[in-house]
Design an enzyme around this catalytic site. Structure first.
Site, PDB file in Angstrom:
ATOM      1  N   HIS A 143     100.758  88.064  52.169  1.00 40.04           N
ATOM      2  CA  HIS A 143      99.544  87.397  51.676  1.00 40.04           C
ATOM      3  C   HIS A 143      99.298  87.700  50.202  1.00 40.04           C
ATOM      4  O   HIS A 143      98.160  87.679  49.745  1.00 40.04           O
ATOM      5  CB  HIS A 143      98.304  87.820  52.486  1.00 40.04           C
ATOM      6  CG  HIS A 143      98.498  87.748  53.968  1.00 40.04           C
ATOM      7  ND1 HIS A 143      98.220  86.620  54.714  1.00 40.04           N
ATOM      8  CD2 HIS A 143      98.979  88.662  54.849  1.00 40.04           C
ATOM      9  CE1 HIS A 143      98.496  86.863  55.980  1.00 40.04           C
ATOM     10  NE2 HIS A 143      98.966  88.084  56.087  1.00 40.04           N
ATOM     11  N   SER A 264     104.276  80.714  22.243  1.00 40.86           N
ATOM     12  CA  SER A 264     103.292  79.642  22.192  1.00 40.86           C
ATOM     13  C   SER A 264     103.097  79.254  20.734  1.00 40.86           C
ATOM     14  O   SER A 264     103.230  80.084  19.842  1.00 40.86           O
ATOM     15  CB  SER A 264     101.982  80.143  22.795  1.00 40.86           C
ATOM     16  OG  SER A 264     100.892  79.442  22.223  1.00 40.86           O
ATOM     17  N   LYS A 270     102.351  85.510  23.178  1.00 41.42           N
ATOM     18  CA  LYS A 270     102.852  85.005  24.455  1.00 41.42           C
ATOM     19  C   LYS A 270     104.364  85.010  24.578  1.00 41.42           C
ATOM     20  O   LYS A 270     105.087  84.784  23.610  1.00 41.42           O
ATOM     21  CB  LYS A 270     102.334  83.574  24.664  1.00 41.42           C
ATOM     22  CG  LYS A 270     100.812  83.539  24.760  1.00 41.42           C
ATOM     23  CD  LYS A 270     100.331  83.233  26.145  1.00 41.42           C
ATOM     24  CE  LYS A 270     100.759  81.880  26.563  1.00 41.42           C
ATOM     25  NZ  LYS A 270      99.763  81.141  27.275  1.00 41.42           N
ATOM     26  N   GLU A 277     109.482  78.347  35.192  1.00 44.14           N
ATOM     27  CA  GLU A 277     108.488  77.309  35.504  1.00 44.14           C
ATOM     28  C   GLU A 277     109.148  75.940  35.667  1.00 44.14           C
ATOM     29  O   GLU A 277     108.819  75.169  36.574  1.00 44.14           O
ATOM     30  CB  GLU A 277     107.439  77.225  34.397  1.00 44.14           C
ATOM     31  CG  GLU A 277     106.550  78.448  34.317  1.00 44.14           C
ATOM     32  CD  GLU A 277     105.657  78.392  33.085  1.00 44.14           C
ATOM     33  OE1 GLU A 277     104.475  78.111  33.241  1.00 44.14           O
ATOM     34  OE2 GLU A 277     106.152  78.612  31.965  1.00 44.14           O
TER      35      GLU A 277
END
Ligand code: ARG
Length: 451
Positions: A143, A264, A270, A277
């Site tokens: 979970h 970024s 970043k 992704e």
């Protein structure tokens, strides 16, 4: 301006079948001569002409013509220009229907070998990670809540197993792709004394199709490839999701190599996990192509229908997407670093040892359900007091059960994983054995070219 004629054109995507088409035509010409259906001289001219066509395509000199619609007509027409009248004999005892079915089967066999090779590469990277992190304990989750400590190697090998099943599925689909359809003609067979077994041998097929009507309309092997690819992408996508989570500051478990992250344009701090992704995102198109093909096939009467031309673009995109994604993962996994200090310290958090403490009470004769209840109360107590289990005094423990003694302090993340010492469990010796098995499996696979 586009003409309505463009609607039927497939040359911009089926040209990628040129090697398969030429191999099929070459074998067919040889078979026709062997069976005295055409003369040896004509066959020789055809074979040489096809070789020239191949060279023209590979050196980008080939005059592709959309007016000829597809690859087969482009090649045949060019063959005419090169060798003249003999070219007209190549299509004896053949139809574009069995021809394109053959091309797709030849292409699929290669795509399967490439997929298995790509899967082996990813498995190799996973075993490497498992070997490099022997003994590292990390939190295991259910979970997405910290649940029980596990060996990092155990986590990596979980994915090894998924990709093992994927490789097996591709193997399985190979068996059904590996059947020669050529010789089926348009749909009913051909009225010449052809030798299909010779053709199968020339083209390396294990068997020949048994029913000409089925052979020209069957695309099951493409569905099977795409189903296997969809499952493999699903596994890659789950792994991608973990890499995305793990590389966040919140988890801080891994650092991806610079070449697998991007900055970024406005936030200089970043390190975005774009490759992971995109892999997760590209899974969508692979699922889509599977559904697309199933839908193309579902209403078709026997035998060949032009709808079948729609089998190609989605399939090719699936092959390209899967192979590229496997390549990216091999590099991304090989180059990532695990913050062993951080994962080990999180794994040592005593709340995750609650199950082990319950098992400890079971060892003292307490029924498991009751032990579980005791531990639930203890965990609530810790939460209310803002304490860690490991920070409780023996007296506090005993308030919840008289069976606790000094032994509770010997329960650690290490003892927890060591206790799970049965096949499939996370104990170091079980996992070490699984790492060895995984290595052996990869070695056996590489000795048989991944097969
Ligand atoms: N371009 C066609 C395809 O991919 C080749 C077969 C065409 N056959 C026909 N009878 N029109 O399916």
């Amino acid at each position: 301006m586009t003409s309505h004629r463009d609607y039927t054109v497939s040359i911009h995507y089926d040209r990628r079948l040129y090697r398969q088409d030429i191999a099929g035509s070459t074998a067919h010409a040889r078979m026709l001569a062997r069976q005295k259906i055409i003369s040896a001289q004509d066959a020789e001219q055809i074979v040489q002409g096809l070789e020239q066509v191949r060279q023209e395509i590979e050196s980008e000199q080939f005059p592709w013509d959309a007016a000829l619609e597809d690859l087969h007509m482009n090649i045949e027409s060019r063959l005419h220009q090169i060798i003249g009248a003999a070219a007209g004999r190549l299509h004896t005892g053949r139809s574009r229907n069995d021809q394109v079915a053959l091309d797709m089967r030849l292409y699929t066999r290669e795509a399967i070998r490439d997929a298995v090779k790509g899967l082996r590469g990813v498995q190799e990277a996973l075993v490497g990670l498992a070997e490099r992190h022997a003994g590292v304990v990390m939190p295991g989750y259910t979970h997405l809540q910290r649940a029980q400590p596990v060996l990092a190697a155990h986590h990596f090998l979980a994915y090894f197993q998924m990709f093992q099943r994927d490789a097996e599925r591709f193997h399985d689909c190979y068996r059904r792709a590996d059947v020669l359809p050529l010789g089926s003609g348009a749909l009913a067979g051909v009225p010449y004394p052809t030798d299909r077994v010779f053709l199968a041998q020339e083209l390396g097929f294990s068997a020949i199709t048994a029913n000409s009507m089925d052979a020209v309309s069957d695309r099951d092997f493409l569905v099977e490839y795409q189903a296997a690819a969809a499952l493999a992408m699903m596994h890659l996508s789950r792994l991608a999701e973990e890499l995305v989570l793990w590389s966040s500051r919140e988890f801080g478990f891994i650092r991806l190599a610079d070449e697998y992250t991007t900055g970024s344009s406005i936030m200089p701090q970043k390190r975005n996990p774009d490759f992971a992704e995109l892999a997760r995102g590209k899974t969508g198109r692979v699922y889509g192509h599977l559904m697309g093909l199933l839908t193309v096939l579902k209403g078709l009467p026997l035998t060949y229908n032009r709808d079948l031309q729609e089998d190609k673009e989605g399939f090719f995109d699936t092959v390209d997407t899967l192979l590229a994604t496997l390549g990216v993962f091999q590099g991304m996994l090989s180059g990532m670093t695990l913050d062993t200090e951080r994962v080990m310290s999180l794994a040592g958090e005593s709340a995750m040892l609650a199950t082990d403490l319950a098992d400890y009470l079971v060892g003292k004769g307490v029924p498991f359900r009751q032990a579980h209840g005791v531990m639930r109360e203890l965990c609530r107590h810790c939460e209310a007091q803002g304490k860690e289990l490991a920070g409780l005094t023996l007296e506090e423990y005993r308030r919840f059960s008289p069976h606790f003694d000094e032994g509770v302090y010997g329960i650690t993340a290490q003892s927890s994983v060591a206790a799970r010492d049965n096949p499939g469990g996370t104990a170091p010796q079980q996992v070490a054995q699984e790492v060895r098995r995984a290595r052996q499996l990869l070695e056996a696979a590489s000795n048989s070219h991944g097969f």
